[in-house]
Write a protein that holds these residues in place. Sequence first.
Motif, PDB file in Angstrom:
ATOM      1  N   GLY A 343       0.813  -1.211   0.000  1.00  0.00           N
ATOM      2  CA  GLY A 343       0.000   0.000   0.000  1.00  0.00           C
ATOM      3  C   GLY A 343       0.841   1.252   0.000  1.00  0.00           C
ATOM      4  N   GLU A 344       0.659   2.091   1.031  1.00  0.00           N
ATOM      5  CA  GLU A 344       1.317   3.389   1.088  1.00  0.00           C
ATOM      6  C   GLU A 344       2.611   3.383   1.896  1.00  0.00           C
ATOM      7  OE1 GLU A 344       0.789   7.463   0.029  1.00  0.00           O
ATOM      8  OE2 GLU A 344       0.365   7.241   2.167  1.00  0.00           O
ATOM      9  N   CYS A 345       3.108   2.234   2.313  1.00  0.00           N
ATOM     10  CA  CYS A 345       4.353   2.187   3.077  1.00  0.00           C
ATOM     11  C   CYS A 345       5.494   2.757   2.237  1.00  0.00           C
ATOM     12  CB  CYS A 345       4.689   0.765   3.485  1.00  0.00           C
ATOM     13  SG  CYS A 345       3.451  -0.022   4.523  1.00  0.00           S
ATOM     14  N   THR A 346       6.284   3.637   2.800  1.00  0.00           N
ATOM     15  CA  THR A 346       7.387   4.277   2.080  1.00  0.00           C
ATOM     16  C   THR A 346       8.676   3.476   2.278  1.00  0.00           C
ATOM     17  OG1 THR A 346       8.090   5.647   3.940  1.00  0.00           O
ATOM     18  CG2 THR A 346       6.305   6.500   2.551  1.00  0.00           C
ATOM     19  N   PRO A 347       9.720   3.739   1.482  1.00  0.00           N
ATOM     20  CA  PRO A 347      11.006   3.053   1.686  1.00  0.00           C
ATOM     21  C   PRO A 347      11.572   3.259   3.089  1.00  0.00           C
ATOM     22  CG  PRO A 347      10.968   4.115  -0.462  1.00  0.00           C
ATOM     23  CD  PRO A 347       9.722   4.550   0.249  1.00  0.00           C
ATOM     24  N   ALA A 348      11.206   4.366   3.746  1.00  0.00           N
ATOM     25  CA  ALA A 348      11.696   4.598   5.111  1.00  0.00           C
ATOM     26  C   ALA A 348      11.008   3.700   6.131  1.00  0.00           C
ATOM     27  CB  ALA A 348      11.478   6.069   5.488  1.00  0.00           C
ATOM     28  N   GLN A 349       9.936   3.015   5.735  1.00  0.00           N
ATOM     29  CA  GLN A 349       9.197   2.135   6.642  1.00  0.00           C
ATOM     30  C   GLN A 349       9.481   0.683   6.253  1.00  0.00           C
ATOM     31  OE1 GLN A 349       5.456   3.983   5.591  1.00  0.00           O
ATOM     32  NE2 GLN A 349       5.353   5.119   7.530  1.00  0.00           N
ATOM     33  N   ALA A 350      10.718   0.259   6.510  1.00  0.00           N
ATOM     34  CA  ALA A 350      11.212  -1.032   6.018  1.00  0.00           C
ATOM     35  C   ALA A 350      10.402  -2.203   6.566  1.00  0.00           C
ATOM     36  CB  ALA A 350      12.686  -1.185   6.376  1.00  0.00           C
ATOM     37  N   ALA A 351      10.077  -2.206   7.846  1.00  0.00           N
ATOM     38  CA  ALA A 351       9.320  -3.312   8.429  1.00  0.00           C
ATOM     39  C   ALA A 351       7.937  -3.411   7.809  1.00  0.00           C
ATOM     40  CB  ALA A 351       9.225  -3.139   9.946  1.00  0.00           C
ATOM     41  N   CYS A 352       7.362  -2.272   7.500  1.00  0.00           N
ATOM     42  CA  CYS A 352       6.049  -2.243   6.862  1.00  0.00           C
ATOM     43  C   CYS A 352       6.120  -2.884   5.480  1.00  0.00           C
ATOM     44  CB  CYS A 352       5.578  -0.795   6.767  1.00  0.00           C
ATOM     45  SG  CYS A 352       3.928  -0.581   6.073  1.00  0.00           S
ATOM     46  N   ARG A 353       7.139  -2.569   4.725  1.00  0.00           N
ATOM     47  CA  ARG A 353       7.276  -3.131   3.381  1.00  0.00           C
ATOM     48  C   ARG A 353       7.615  -4.619   3.417  1.00  0.00           C
ATOM     49  NH1 ARG A 353       9.378   0.607  -1.498  1.00  0.00           N
ATOM     50  NH2 ARG A 353       7.838   2.261  -1.264  1.00  0.00           N
ATOM     51  N   ALA A 354       8.222  -5.068   4.508  1.00  0.00           N
ATOM     52  CA  ALA A 354       8.612  -6.474   4.607  1.00  0.00           C
ATOM     53  C   ALA A 354       7.485  -7.378   5.099  1.00  0.00           C
ATOM     54  CB  ALA A 354       9.815  -6.606   5.548  1.00  0.00           C
ATOM     55  N   ALA A 355       6.390  -6.798   5.553  1.00  0.00           N
ATOM     56  CA  ALA A 355       5.279  -7.592   6.076  1.00  0.00           C
ATOM     57  C   ALA A 355       4.627  -8.408   4.963  1.00  0.00           C
ATOM     58  CB  ALA A 355       4.250  -6.677   6.740  1.00  0.00           C
ATOM     59  N   PRO A 356       4.031  -9.559   5.288  1.00  0.00           N
ATOM     60  CA  PRO A 356       3.363 -10.369   4.254  1.00  0.00           C
ATOM     61  C   PRO A 356       2.215  -9.601   3.610  1.00  0.00           C
ATOM     62  CG  PRO A 356       3.599 -11.580   6.315  1.00  0.00           C
ATOM     63  CD  PRO A 356       3.950 -10.158   6.621  1.00  0.00           C
ATOM     64  N   ASP A 357       1.972  -9.877   2.333  1.00  0.00           N
ATOM     65  CA  ASP A 357       0.795  -9.290   1.678  1.00  0.00           C
ATOM     66  C   ASP A 357      -0.109 -10.413   1.194  1.00  0.00           C
ATOM     67  OD1 ASP A 357       1.239  -9.966  -1.187  1.00  0.00           O
ATOM     68  OD2 ASP A 357       3.001  -8.688  -0.973  1.00  0.00           O
ATOM     69  N   GLY A 358      -1.261 -10.023   0.667  1.00  0.00           N
ATOM     70  CA  GLY A 358      -2.256 -11.007   0.280  1.00  0.00           C
ATOM     71  C   GLY A 358      -2.316 -11.277  -1.208  1.00  0.00           C
ATOM     72  N   GLY A 359      -1.273 -10.878  -1.940  1.00  0.00           N
ATOM     73  CA  GLY A 359      -1.268 -11.137  -3.371  1.00  0.00           C
ATOM     74  C   GLY A 359      -1.319 -12.622  -3.666  1.00  0.00           C
ATOM     75  N   ALA A 360      -2.171 -13.022  -4.584  1.00  0.00           N
ATOM     76  CA  ALA A 360      -2.353 -14.434  -4.903  1.00  0.00           C
ATOM     77  C   ALA A 360      -2.142 -14.667  -6.395  1.00  0.00           C
ATOM     78  CB  ALA A 360      -3.756 -14.896  -4.502  1.00  0.00           C
ATOM     79  N   ALA A 361      -1.587 -15.831  -6.720  1.00  0.00           N
ATOM     80  CA  ALA A 361      -1.314 -16.154  -8.123  1.00  0.00           C
ATOM     81  C   ALA A 361      -2.594 -16.141  -8.942  1.00  0.00           C
ATOM     82  CB  ALA A 361      -0.635 -17.522  -8.216  1.00  0.00           C
ATOM     83  N   ILE A 362      -3.705 -16.581  -8.346  1.00  0.00           N
ATOM     84  CA  ILE A 362      -4.976 -16.622  -9.077  1.00  0.00           C
ATOM     85  C   ILE A 362      -5.449 -15.224  -9.454  1.00  0.00           C
ATOM     86  CG2 ILE A 362      -6.469 -16.532  -7.037  1.00  0.00           C
ATOM     87  CD1 ILE A 362      -8.253 -18.620  -8.414  1.00  0.00           C
ATOM     88  N   ARG A 363      -4.933 -14.209  -8.740  1.00  0.00           N
ATOM     89  CA  ARG A 363      -5.301 -12.819  -9.033  1.00  0.00           C
ATOM     90  C   ARG A 363      -4.121 -12.065  -9.641  1.00  0.00           C
ATOM     91  NH1 ARG A 363      -7.571 -13.601  -3.939  1.00  0.00           N
ATOM     92  NH2 ARG A 363      -5.913 -12.397  -2.929  1.00  0.00           N
ATOM     93  N   GLY A 364      -3.207 -12.788 -10.270  1.00  0.00           N
ATOM     94  CA  GLY A 364      -2.069 -12.147 -10.910  1.00  0.00           C
ATOM     95  C   GLY A 364      -1.115 -11.502  -9.926  1.00  0.00           C
ATOM     96  N   GLY A 365      -1.041 -12.048  -8.705  1.00  0.00           N
ATOM     97  CA  GLY A 365      -0.172 -11.497  -7.688  1.00  0.00           C
ATOM     98  C   GLY A 365      -0.745 -10.291  -6.966  1.00  0.00           C
ATOM     99  N   LEU A 366      -1.984  -9.942  -7.267  1.00  0.00           N
ATOM    100  CA  LEU A 366      -2.623  -8.776  -6.657  1.00  0.00           C
ATOM    101  C   LEU A 366      -3.583  -9.188  -5.542  1.00  0.00           C
ATOM    102  CD1 LEU A 366      -3.497  -6.863  -9.953  1.00  0.00           C
ATOM    103  CD2 LEU A 366      -1.615  -6.337  -8.381  1.00  0.00           C
ATOM    104  N   GLU A 367      -3.944  -8.231  -4.726  1.00  0.00           N
ATOM    105  CA  GLU A 367      -4.964  -8.449  -3.701  1.00  0.00           C
ATOM    106  C   GLU A 367      -6.356  -8.097  -4.228  1.00  0.00           C
ATOM    107  OE1 GLU A 367      -1.970  -7.438   0.024  1.00  0.00           O
ATOM    108  OE2 GLU A 367      -2.730  -5.860  -1.279  1.00  0.00           O
ATOM    109  N   VAL A 368      -6.439  -7.080  -5.077  1.00  0.00           N
ATOM    110  CA  VAL A 368      -7.671  -6.721  -5.784  1.00  0.00           C
ATOM    111  C   VAL A 368      -7.333  -6.731  -7.269  1.00  0.00           C
ATOM    112  CG1 VAL A 368      -9.390  -4.914  -6.178  1.00  0.00           C
ATOM    113  CG2 VAL A 368      -8.520  -5.317  -3.868  1.00  0.00           C
ATOM    114  N   ASP A 369      -7.793  -7.752  -7.986  1.00  0.00           N
ATOM    115  CA  ASP A 369      -7.405  -7.867  -9.391  1.00  0.00           C
ATOM    116  C   ASP A 369      -8.306  -7.003 -10.276  1.00  0.00           C
ATOM    117  OD1 ASP A 369      -9.808  -9.267  -9.710  1.00  0.00           O
ATOM    118  OD2 ASP A 369      -8.839 -11.229  -9.843  1.00  0.00           O
ATOM    119  N   ALA A 370      -8.071  -7.067 -11.583  1.00  0.00           N
ATOM    120  CA  ALA A 370      -8.787  -6.191 -12.519  1.00  0.00           C
ATOM    121  C   ALA A 370     -10.295  -6.421 -12.475  1.00  0.00           C
ATOM    122  CB  ALA A 370      -8.250  -6.403 -13.936  1.00  0.00           C
ATOM    123  N   GLU A 371     -10.705  -7.690 -12.345  1.00  0.00           N
ATOM    124  CA  GLU A 371     -12.138  -7.981 -12.316  1.00  0.00           C
ATOM    125  C   GLU A 371     -12.785  -7.417 -11.052  1.00  0.00           C
ATOM    126  OE1 GLU A 371     -15.253 -11.759 -12.671  1.00  0.00           O
ATOM    127  OE2 GLU A 371     -13.103 -12.130 -12.414  1.00  0.00           O
TER     128      GLU A 371
END
Length: 526
Positions: A343-371
């Motif tokens: 999301g909006e985590c900046t490079p200065a927020q390293a732990a935030c960027r390192a947290a797991p995300d919900g991107g899924a292969a079925i959605r092209g690696g996204l959490e909210v896909d185009a559909e």
Amino acid sequence: MASRLRSRRPLRILRWLAALLLAPAALAGDLPRIGPGDVAADPHLAVLPRTPEEAARIAAITRPATDFSAPERFEARPAGAATAQKRADGNAFSHPSANISFARELDFKVGNGLFRKLWVSAPASTEASDGLGPLYNARSCQRCHLKDGRGHPPAGPEDSAVSMFLRVSVPAEPGDLAPELRAIEGYLATRPEPVYGSQLQDHALLGLPAEYRLAVDWEEIAVPLSGGETATLRKPAWRAADPGYGPLHPEAMLSPRVAPQMIGLGLLEAIPAADILALADPDDADGDGISGRAQIVWSAEFARPMLGRFGLKAGAPTVREQSAAAFSGDIGLSTPLHPAGWGECTPAQAACRAAPDGGAAIRGGLEVDAEMLALVTFYSRNLAVPARRDMGDPAVLRGKRVFHETGCIACHRPKFVTHRLADRPEQSFQLIWPYTDLLLHDMGEGLADHRPEARATGREWRTAPLWGIGLTGVVNGHTQFLHDGRARSLLEAVLWHGGEAQAARDAVVAMPKPDRDALIRFLESL
């Protein structure tokens, strides 16, 4: 000669864009300027041309009223055939366009489900709902836009601030901007706050600090009115308290934003850009004191400059882009337009960027896909505007006359006719009554946030649509208006108007009390 130069401009822009993709660095010092005349097209719409006869009919029917003895023809349906004819109750903003087909209403309902979905942190057993944050303002779209209506500021220290947040940026030099932004005439240089980004989030996943806590101090201001009345305004001083990642930049510019109502967005999107631009008068050539200006923003969806329409400073050109930006900034979800899982985590927020995300292969690696984004966009485009109420009431008709004669329609333009569209039947060729020109106006020092956004200065705001405003109390249980909810009534909202609207505001202060009461009665009928 002038017409030949204008006809060459689109070709010149296409050549520039092609060159930009091939060699952007070489173009840094020599870019063609992009002004309002270059954004008159609507690339997001499958537009069918108007005939000369239709253009003449449109010009006649959209002229401002001059007879206030009775309602105008078609005034009962502010969204044309899309107007909701349901009861004006707590669900008044949540109905689909009345002219929607059965098959498309199914898409609307699925989009509604996604709009209401509560997201959870990743990884989770419910893979279709994980990806929240790591930093966020709300767990769903509906949490901010309760019942698809208007948010409000917190009533006190213990009240939730879920339906508003602070935007943030710092001053920049023109050379700091991307080449495509430097090419836009009058684009004001800012950049995200180095640590906190462009939006402050007051929630975070377990183990991470939130960015801030929204705080405000109020000052009361008495305003004498004619007839011996006195109104009391409250002036806010917004603060980002308890910063979670260290002090903000000393030049940080903060702007409070309350979630606006969602109705009629697809119809606003379908207004021809040329019709909006025709109302602009940046140099006040007609001498009426009103100098509306077009917002121009860079479209991530179409990779070109476009007319801004959505957001409190018209910072988004389409409903899809507005929706994608909200998914990213408000909930921390990736979309095709904002693919970062953090999301909006900046490079200065390293732990935030390192947290797991919900991107899924079925959605092209996204959490909210185009559909999914398309369904939420369709839902947002088709939230219907409620039918007008009490149009023939003598007090409402008197208030309508006052509204026109006081000059309110110079910015709150009553009527438009939308494009004839090949693929959006609900919004196609409708006479609508949004009471906005979608332009930027200087609203004076009292409402200034001193934070530029694209071409909008720190004193400019987009004219807010007024349709449905009288049902805010019914839908959302409050009557708090303006960009930060400071106005506790429609009268207070009017009294905060300054700048280009100062003369109209002063007229409301000085007019006989029965006229002022009738004006508010008219607004309540919208």
